[in-house]
Design a protein around this motif. Structure first.
Motif, mmCIF file in Angstrom:
data_model
loop_
_atom_site.group_PDB
_atom_site.id
_atom_site.type_symbol
_atom_site.label_atom_id
_atom_site.label_comp_id
_atom_site.label_asym_id
_atom_site.label_seq_id
_atom_site.Cartn_x
_atom_site.Cartn_y
_atom_site.Cartn_z
ATOM 1 N N UNK A 8 -6.566 -69.757 -139.018
ATOM 2 C CA UNK A 8 -7.507 -69.194 -138.051
ATOM 3 C C UNK A 8 -8.567 -68.343 -138.750
ATOM 4 N N UNK A 9 -8.127 -67.536 -139.726
ATOM 5 C CA UNK A 9 -9.063 -66.676 -140.439
ATOM 6 C C UNK A 9 -10.060 -67.463 -141.262
ATOM 7 N N UNK A 10 -9.581 -68.505 -141.930
ATOM 8 C CA UNK A 10 -10.458 -69.342 -142.747
ATOM 9 C C UNK A 10 -11.501 -70.037 -141.878
ATOM 10 N N UNK A 11 -11.055 -70.579 -140.742
ATOM 11 C CA UNK A 11 -11.975 -71.274 -139.845
ATOM 12 C C UNK A 11 -12.981 -70.303 -139.242
ATOM 13 N N UNK A 12 -12.517 -69.111 -138.859
ATOM 14 C CA UNK A 12 -13.421 -68.105 -138.289
ATOM 15 C C UNK A 12 -14.456 -67.664 -139.313
ATOM 16 N N UNK B 190 -9.411 -77.676 -144.756
ATOM 17 C CA UNK B 190 -10.140 -78.950 -144.658
ATOM 18 C C UNK B 190 -11.621 -78.697 -144.399
ATOM 19 N N UNK B 191 -11.905 -77.837 -143.424
ATOM 20 C CA UNK B 191 -13.295 -77.540 -143.075
ATOM 21 C C UNK B 191 -14.008 -76.819 -144.218
ATOM 22 N N UNK B 192 -13.263 -75.945 -144.923
ATOM 23 C CA UNK B 192 -13.855 -75.246 -146.056
ATOM 24 C C UNK B 192 -14.226 -76.199 -147.178
ATOM 25 N N UNK B 193 -13.331 -77.148 -147.480
ATOM 26 C CA UNK B 193 -13.618 -78.128 -148.529
ATOM 27 C C UNK B 193 -14.808 -78.996 -148.152
ATOM 28 N N UNK B 194 -14.849 -79.421 -146.894
ATOM 29 C CA UNK B 194 -15.967 -80.253 -146.444
ATOM 30 C C UNK B 194 -17.279 -79.474 -146.493
ATOM 31 N N UNK C 213 -17.149 -70.352 -139.697
ATOM 32 C CA UNK C 213 -18.079 -70.368 -138.570
ATOM 33 C C UNK C 213 -19.027 -69.170 -138.632
ATOM 34 N N UNK C 214 -18.517 -68.028 -139.091
ATOM 35 C CA UNK C 214 -19.364 -66.838 -139.230
ATOM 36 C C UNK C 214 -20.385 -67.019 -140.343
ATOM 37 N N UNK C 215 -19.947 -67.649 -141.444
ATOM 38 C CA UNK C 215 -20.813 -67.835 -142.605
ATOM 39 C C UNK C 215 -21.870 -68.909 -142.365
ATOM 40 N N UNK C 216 -21.521 -69.946 -141.620
ATOM 41 C CA UNK C 216 -22.434 -71.068 -141.409
ATOM 42 C C UNK C 216 -23.286 -70.850 -140.162
#
Length: 300
Positions: A11-15, A242-246, A18-21
């Protein structure tokens, strides 16, 4: 490691991503997703599941565990659903081993599951290694620079370690030799090709669904790298990693990081949808058990 830590990591990685992008762009890409490509992705992952279940059936036989294909497919679907929704990504495989131990001991059942998972990773890593070798030697594709060489060094080093382990007269060495023998079987080579191609197609279709066309020369490099990120155990179903790698890799092919995040999210949803037949399997089992219990006479 506690489950809440893994949930928090995903959850933290995904959040953070989204905050960074550009969150607005990510949301817009998800709203405009092409359902035809999504459907193709679900179909590709379904084909992969059937192939992996058949591969497990063959691997299990090497450990004197004889499963019919319907049973192997049922257990594989259940394991996939559990791995998708529970932290760690291995609970489903543990459950699969426990349920497959009928007629054998738990150790052999667990080894059959481990062997099947290893064979799958070997197949996709082999494709990735070949992809990076070609990308580094043949000009014209994405510029991987140092990353490509690091990937090749790690893969070659891992293969060398496995070769040395296989030479040892230990339980681990015996297991490694058995996996290497299985890997050379024509049926396993075929299943490795089908599964890897299906997984790559599934992710590619999700990228197309969000408006990104991954070039042919990146199919065997970028996509396997993203899929390997899902194996990080500090997560739930690979979410976040996964989202971070992509997001990190998509700019290499000229696509924005937001498109990588949207593709990763779409793929995560597809993985869950493709595993949903397990729900029907559970409902059918429950119905059959209830029907069977009703048919039994009451014993005073």
């Amino acid at each position: 490691m506690k489950a809440w830590v893994k949930v928090s990591a995903s959850a933290g990685c995904l959040a953070a991503l989204l905050w960074w992008s550009d969150t607005t762009e990510v949301v817009q890409l998800l709203q405009d997703v092409d359902t035809t490509w999504v459907a193709l992705s679900v179909l590709a992952l379904t084909i992969a599941t059937f192939s992996m279940a058949s591969r497990w059936k063959i691997a299990a036989a090497a450990f004197d565990i004889h499963l019919s294909f319907p049973v192997a497919l049922r257990e594989y679907y259940l394991a996939q659903l559990i791995n998708t929704v529970l932290p760690g990504g291995v609970v489903g495989d543990v459950t699969r081993a426990v349920r497959a131990r009928t007629g054998s001991d738990l150790t052999r059942a667990a080894q059959s599951v481990m062997a099947e998972r290893l064979l799958g990773q070997i197949a996709i890593l082999g494709v990735m290694g070949a992809g990076f070798a070609v990308a580094l030697l043949v000009p014209g594709g994405p510029e991987w620079a140092g990353l490509g060489w690091w990937v090749l060094v790690i893969l070659i080093g891992g293969a060398a370690i496995a070769w040395q382990v296989a030479k040892r007269d230990t339980a681990t060495g015996h297991f490694t030799r058995l996996v290497l023998r299985l890997m050379r079987q024509p049926a396993m080579i075929l299943h490795g090709a089908i599964t890897t191609a299906s997984l790559i197609l599934g992710f590619y279709a999700c990228a197309r669904a969000t408006g990104v066309t991954i070039p042919i020369e990146a199919l065997a490099t970028l996509i396997p790298l993203v899929l390997c990120a899902m194996l990080i155990p500090l997560s739930v179903g690979g979410w976040g990693w996964r989202e971070g790698a992509a997001a990190a890799l998509f700019p290499i092919i000229g696509a924005p990081a937001s498109a990588g995040i949207a593709t990763g999210i779409t793929y995560g949803v597809v993985v869950l949808v493709a595993a949903l037949p397990a729900v029907a399997i559970l409902l059918f089992q429950s119905f059959s058990e209830n029907l069977s219990s009703k048919g039994k006479p009451d014993i005073p």
